[in-house]
Design an enzyme around this catalytic site. Structure first.
Site, PDB file in Angstrom:
ATOM      1  CE  LYS A  48      -4.021  -0.500   4.794  1.00 39.33           C
ATOM      2  NZ  LYS A  48      -5.298   0.079   5.208  1.00 39.33           N
ATOM      3  CG  HIS A  85      -2.118  -0.855   1.132  1.00 40.75           C
ATOM      4  ND1 HIS A  85      -2.088  -2.185   1.488  1.00 40.75           N
ATOM      5  CD2 HIS A  85      -3.383  -0.609   0.696  1.00 40.75           C
ATOM      6  CE1 HIS A  85      -3.289  -2.714   1.286  1.00 40.75           C
ATOM      7  NE2 HIS A  85      -4.100  -1.785   0.805  1.00 40.75           N
TER       8      HIS A  85
HETATM    9  P1  NAD Z   1      -7.334   9.318   5.148  1.00 41.23           P
HETATM   10  O1  NAD Z   1      -6.313   9.443   6.205  1.00 41.23           O
HETATM   11  O2  NAD Z   1      -7.100   9.970   3.816  1.00 41.23           O
HETATM   12  O3  NAD Z   1      -8.748   9.829   5.683  1.00 41.23           O
HETATM   13  C1  NAD Z   1      -9.222   9.604   6.996  1.00 41.23           C
HETATM   14  C2  NAD Z   1     -10.179  10.702   7.274  1.00 41.23           C
HETATM   15  O4  NAD Z   1     -10.830  10.522   8.545  1.00 41.23           O
HETATM   16  C3  NAD Z   1      -9.456  12.057   7.326  1.00 41.23           C
HETATM   17  O5  NAD Z   1     -10.139  12.959   6.498  1.00 41.23           O
HETATM   18  C4  NAD Z   1      -9.573  12.429   8.789  1.00 41.23           C
HETATM   19  O6  NAD Z   1      -9.645  13.834   8.945  1.00 41.23           O
HETATM   20  C5  NAD Z   1     -10.891  11.787   9.131  1.00 41.23           C
HETATM   21  N1  NAD Z   1     -11.099  11.748  10.577  1.00 41.23           N
HETATM   22  C6  NAD Z   1     -10.208  11.467  11.544  1.00 41.23           C
HETATM   23  N2  NAD Z   1     -10.784  11.596  12.739  1.00 41.23           N
HETATM   24  C7  NAD Z   1     -12.054  11.975  12.509  1.00 41.23           C
HETATM   25  C8  NAD Z   1     -13.156  12.272  13.321  1.00 41.23           C
HETATM   26  N3  NAD Z   1     -13.058  12.224  14.647  1.00 41.23           N
HETATM   27  N4  NAD Z   1     -14.333  12.575  12.744  1.00 41.23           N
HETATM   28  C9  NAD Z   1     -14.454  12.634  11.419  1.00 41.23           C
HETATM   29  N5  NAD Z   1     -13.447  12.373  10.584  1.00 41.23           N
HETATM   30  C10 NAD Z   1     -12.267  12.053  11.137  1.00 41.23           C
HETATM   31  O7  NAD Z   1      -7.565   7.759   4.940  1.00 41.23           O
HETATM   32  P2  NAD Z   1      -8.266   6.997   3.728  1.00 41.23           P
HETATM   33  O8  NAD Z   1      -7.198   6.502   2.809  1.00 41.23           O
HETATM   34  O9  NAD Z   1      -9.394   7.788   3.171  1.00 41.23           O
HETATM   35  O10 NAD Z   1      -8.811   5.722   4.495  1.00 41.23           O
HETATM   36  C11 NAD Z   1      -9.772   5.841   5.542  1.00 41.23           C
HETATM   37  C12 NAD Z   1     -10.023   4.472   6.131  1.00 41.23           C
HETATM   38  O11 NAD Z   1     -10.605   3.614   5.134  1.00 41.23           O
HETATM   39  C13 NAD Z   1      -8.753   3.735   6.603  1.00 41.23           C
HETATM   40  O12 NAD Z   1      -9.081   2.984   7.739  1.00 41.23           O
HETATM   41  C14 NAD Z   1      -8.418   2.823   5.414  1.00 41.23           C
HETATM   42  O13 NAD Z   1      -7.671   1.707   5.798  1.00 41.23           O
HETATM   43  C15 NAD Z   1      -9.809   2.449   4.979  1.00 41.23           C
HETATM   44  N6  NAD Z   1      -9.958   2.020   3.580  1.00 41.23           N
HETATM   45  C16 NAD Z   1     -10.884   1.047   3.363  1.00 41.23           C
HETATM   46  C17 NAD Z   1     -11.146   0.633   2.077  1.00 41.23           C
HETATM   47  C18 NAD Z   1     -12.199  -0.408   1.857  1.00 41.23           C
HETATM   48  O14 NAD Z   1     -12.500  -0.773   0.700  1.00 41.23           O
HETATM   49  N7  NAD Z   1     -12.833  -0.907   2.918  1.00 41.23           N
HETATM   50  C19 NAD Z   1     -10.470   1.193   0.995  1.00 41.23           C
HETATM   51  C20 NAD Z   1      -9.538   2.191   1.247  1.00 41.23           C
HETATM   52  C21 NAD Z   1      -9.298   2.619   2.552  1.00 41.23           C
END
Ligand code: NAD
Length: 235
Positions: free
Chosen positions: A147, A143
């Site tokens: 991440k 990744h």
């Molecule tokens: P990222 O770091 O770009 O985004 C995370 C977001 O959550 C940020 O905007 C952050 O400000 C926000 N956040 C943090 N604390 C918060 C709060 N208290 N209230 C509201 N928002 C808050 O990460 P990302 O790449 O977008 O990934 C997010 C999550 O999704 C991770 O856990 C990642 O592993 C997961 N993910 C899952 C899939 C899937 O298909 N299931 C795919 C990609 C990523």
């Protein structure tokens, strides 16, 4: 039209969700929840996370945030009797148990990976691991450098399917490099031969599309804990 709360709206996944949801006739944005509430996303609909409780009415929440932020959105969904679609990975065992508890009251779909390709991969992995019980099993995932959790939620979910097929966990290796969207290799190694099952995601829009599809689907479901298998009709 289903009103949707997007939680973690300023993140990589949150932004894809907002962009792809806009032209969808079945879904309308109710609120875009971000940590600061000041990202200039969805004028008038962005809400800082500390004011989550003030969110206007919604029927489904789509959550791609962080484990620390997860409990608040899950409680709000239970309180409002709204469905929850979450892709947040790195949840601990008690958060997972709380999700099952919540599913008595509301429909929930948590998936480590929303891509249809990975849903099919998981089925193939379970079959292959069960058919080759004496072989070594290893999962290698790559990744992007931002991440936070390792091994990835997808690697652990695939690992659970390996265990189901043969009774013990595989070994994991995690690589963090550049802007890799997500790659998973399940390697089964015997004497003199090796089977590799590989999925490569090249665009994170596939996860966002899968989650939006799940949001449309779950709006019509009774309370329960669902998986992508249910949503894609693979059961
Ligand atoms: P990222 O770091 O770009 O985004 C995370 C977001 O959550 C940020 O905007 C952050 O400000 C926000 N956040 C943090 N604390 C918060 C709060 N208290 N209230 C509201 N928002 C808050 O990460 P990302 O790449 O977008 O990934 C997010 C999550 O999704 C991770 O856990 C990642 O592993 C997961 N993910 C899952 C899939 C899937 O298909 N299931 C795919 C990609 C990523």
């Amino acid at each position: 039209v289903t009103p949707v709360l997007v939680h973690g709206a300023s993140g990589r996944m949150g932004r894809s969700i907002l962009r792809l949801m806009e032209p969808m006739p079945d879904l309308a944005l109710a609120a875009a929840v971000t940590r600061s509430g000041r990202h200039g996303l969805a004028p008038g609909l962005e809400l800082p996370s500390e004011r989550l409780g003030e969110c206007p009415e919604f029927r489904v929440a789509i959550d791609f945030s962080l484990p620390d932020a997860f409990d608040a959105i899950m409680s709000l969904c239970v309180e409002r009797k709204a469905a929850l679609v979450s892709g947040t990975t790195g949840l601990n065992a008690s958060q997972d148990a709380a999700l099952s508890e919540a599913s008595i009251h509301i429909p929930v779909l948590w998936a480590a990976n929303f891509s249809p390709g990975v849903a099919v991969l998981a089925e193939l992995v379970e079959r292959a691991a069960a058919a080759l019980p004496g072989w070594d099993a290893d999962i290698i995932e790559s990744h992007h450098v931002h991440k936070r959790d390792a091994p990835s939620g997808t690697a652990l979910a695939l690992g659970a399917r390996v265990s189901k097929g043969r009774g013990h966990e595989p070994h994991y290796a995690a690589l963090r490099a550049g802007d890799i969207v997500g790659e998973h290799t399940v390697q089964l190694s015997g004497l003199g031969e090796r089977l590799e099952l590989i999925h490569r995601a090249t665009d994170r829009d596939i996860f966002a599309r899968g989650a939006l599809h799940a949001a449309v689907w779950i709006a019509g479901q009774p309370p329960g804990r669902y998986t992508m298998k249910d949503c894609l009709g693979l059961s």
